[in-house]
Write an enzyme that holds these catalytic residues in place. Structure first.
Site, PDB file in Angstrom:
ATOM      1  N   THR A 124       0.831  -1.200   0.000  1.00 33.40           N
ATOM      2  CA  THR A 124       0.000   0.000   0.000  1.00 33.40           C
ATOM      3  C   THR A 124       0.873   1.261   0.000  1.00 33.40           C
ATOM      4  O   THR A 124       2.082   1.189   0.210  1.00 33.40           O
ATOM      5  CB  THR A 124      -0.916   0.059   1.244  1.00 33.40           C
ATOM      6  OG1 THR A 124      -0.095   0.271   2.403  1.00 33.40           O
ATOM      7  CG2 THR A 124      -1.717  -1.225   1.426  1.00 33.40           C
ATOM      8  N   CYS A 125       0.221   2.412  -0.190  1.00 35.94           N
ATOM      9  CA  CYS A 125       0.966   3.670  -0.244  1.00 35.94           C
ATOM     10  C   CYS A 125       1.232   4.254   1.133  1.00 35.94           C
ATOM     11  O   CYS A 125       1.834   5.320   1.250  1.00 35.94           O
ATOM     12  CB  CYS A 125       0.211   4.688  -1.084  1.00 35.94           C
ATOM     13  SG  CYS A 125       0.443   4.351  -2.816  1.00 35.94           S
ATOM     14  N   ASP A 126       0.769   3.595   2.176  1.00 39.52           N
ATOM     15  CA  ASP A 126       0.942   4.141   3.514  1.00 39.52           C
ATOM     16  C   ASP A 126       2.323   3.783   4.059  1.00 39.52           C
ATOM     17  O   ASP A 126       2.731   2.616   4.009  1.00 39.52           O
ATOM     18  CB  ASP A 126      -0.145   3.571   4.439  1.00 39.52           C
ATOM     19  CG  ASP A 126      -0.166   4.275   5.767  1.00 39.52           C
ATOM     20  OD1 ASP A 126       0.796   5.014   6.078  1.00 39.52           O
ATOM     21  OD2 ASP A 126      -1.139   4.087   6.514  1.00 39.52           O
ATOM     22  N   ALA A 127       3.007   4.786   4.592  1.00 40.56           N
ATOM     23  CA  ALA A 127       4.346   4.553   5.146  1.00 40.56           C
ATOM     24  C   ALA A 127       4.295   3.715   6.421  1.00 40.56           C
ATOM     25  O   ALA A 127       5.317   3.262   6.929  1.00 40.56           O
ATOM     26  CB  ALA A 127       5.044   5.878   5.414  1.00 40.56           C
ATOM     27  N   ASN A 162      -6.685   0.338   0.290  1.00 46.55           N
ATOM     28  CA  ASN A 162      -5.980   0.729  -0.935  1.00 46.55           C
ATOM     29  C   ASN A 162      -6.338  -0.175  -2.124  1.00 46.55           C
ATOM     30  O   ASN A 162      -5.642  -0.208  -3.130  1.00 46.55           O
ATOM     31  CB  ASN A 162      -4.454   0.660  -0.704  1.00 46.55           C
ATOM     32  CG  ASN A 162      -3.734   1.940  -1.118  1.00 46.55           C
ATOM     33  OD1 ASN A 162      -2.511   2.025  -0.988  1.00 46.55           O
ATOM     34  ND2 ASN A 162      -4.430   2.935  -1.595  1.00 46.55           N
TER      35      ASN A 162
END
Ligand SMILES: *Cc1c(COP(=O)(O)O)cnc(C)c1O
Length: 379
Positions: free
Chosen positions: A328-331, A367
């Site tokens: 996903t794009c979440d850090a 996501n």
């Protein structure tokens, strides 16, 4: 145990991300529990691995079940609905505890027809049960020490031991029957003293209730918390069992039924996750791999369960400490900042073992990435 070669061939056959459940291991864990704690009837805590096939296998082994919602109840009920009504009723009493101390009114109304055993921990809940599920049997959840558990469970639920008998008598006055006491010492408890303290506290409450004229309690539910052998620092289950056995023998006469609600202990070592590398980079001088499973998915336990899973490679070779990220794009979606891995390429598979508890059970669709496919082996 499933071999690396088998994991890899399952991933080739079914694609990734893949979550594999080994039913031989489920049965092995269940049988170990029965062997070392012969007086204790295990009610598998469905939330640790809510899956119809897992429930079916444990059901066939003779397990009972701890459920905490109507969908979990339905997962278990599926196995008995073919029985005649009378048998079903007998079965429910012995085989399901609805162990969520706080229940929506809608749930209580639906549960009442089954005359279930339910937990509670306060006066408000007694009133709700009296009004909406008057046929339920009650079990009082008390607050006990969770010292040294990986997941603390005592801040949200549990009556203070000092108010326990008042609550029991209050329920009795309203015509409800309190069948016994339950507690949870915290999940993945490696401090076995928690069980000793909780059992002694429970025995004191039994004694006080008796002194004050209440003699209907006949069960003690020692909850979950039994540790999975994630690493060699976890002392063997049989050591814990020895301690529990000697305490229950000392504290509770034979006619008192002893229940437990193991979740993690049955499913943790029965689960494997296989995923593949979808991208790689060097970040801060460190090999960084992006895989198609992560903390919003099978590795959710890293957040919710405070459990660290190691990513392992099928390839051999010189290793360096590498980072592994979810898709996903979440850090936040970081599985590891330092797992020893050899040099890996795009499309290589990686895996984790001992990931059967609180993993796929708390996956999301965040996501747009779908949860891992589930495959059952040795069913
Ligand atoms: C989660 C839970 C369990 C299972 O706990 P484990 O530590 O996985 O054994 C048992 N009982 C209750 C009430 C729970 O909430």
């Amino acid at each position: 145990m499933i071999t690396k070669a088998r994991l890899k061939s399952l991933a080739e056959k079914h694609g990734t991300p893949l979550f594999i459940v080994d039913h031989d291991e489920l049965r092995k864990n269940f049988r170990a529990f029965r062997k070392y704690l012969p007086r204790v009837q295990p009610y598998f805590a469905v939330k640790a691995g809510a899956d119809a096939a897992i429930v079916r296998t444990l059901f066939n082994e003779g397990a009972s079940f701890d459920v905490a919602s109507m969908p979990e109840f339905a997962l278990v009920y599926e196995n008995i609905k073919h029985l005649k009504k009378k048998e079903r009723q007998a079965w429910i009493w012995d085989r399901i505890i609805y162990a969520n101390p706080i229940k929506p009114v809608e749930t209580l109304r639906e549960l009442d027809q089954y005359k279930p055993l339910v937990t509670f921990d306060n006066l408000e809940e007694i009133e709700k049960i009296k009004q909406h599920a008057p046929h339920a049997g009650l079990c009082l959840r008390i607050k006990v020490a969770n010292t040294g558990a990986m997941v603390e469970l005592s801040s949200k639920f549990g009556a203070m031991p000092g108010e326990a008998v008042d609550l029991i008598l209050e329920a009795d006055r309203r015509g409800l029957t309190v069948e016994g006491i339950s507690f949870h010492v915290g999940s993945q408890t490696t401090n076995f003293e928690n069980y000793v303290q909780a059992l002694n506290l429970t025995a004191n409450i039994f004694a006080e209730a008796k002194d004050r004229g209440y003699t209907k309690m006949n069960l003690v539910d020692i909850g979950g918390g039994f540790p999975a052998p994630y690493d060699s620092s976890v002392r063997p289950f049989r050591e814990l069992a020895r301690i529990i056995n000697s305490e229950i023998k000392r504290l509770f006469p034979k006619h008192i039924e002893i229940l437990a609600e193991p979740g993690r202990f049955f499913v943790a070592t029965a689960g494997y996750a296989v995923s593949k590398i979808i991208g790689k980079a060097v970040r801060d001088g460190k090999a960084s791999y992006y895989i198609n499973d992560g903390v919003y998915h099978t590795y959710s336990g890293q957040l919710f369960d405070h459990c660290k899973y190691t990513i392992k490679s099928f390839k051999r070779g010189k290793t360096s400490l590498s980072a592994v990220f979810g898709p996903t794009c979440d850090a936040l979606d970081v599985i590891s900042m330092a797992d020893p891995l050899p040099n890996l390429e795009r499309d290589d598979f990686v895996y984790s073992d001992n990931i059967g508890a609180y993993s796929r059970a708390s996956t999301t669709h965040f996501n747009g990435f779908e949860p891992a496919t589930v495959v059952h082996v040795n069913e």
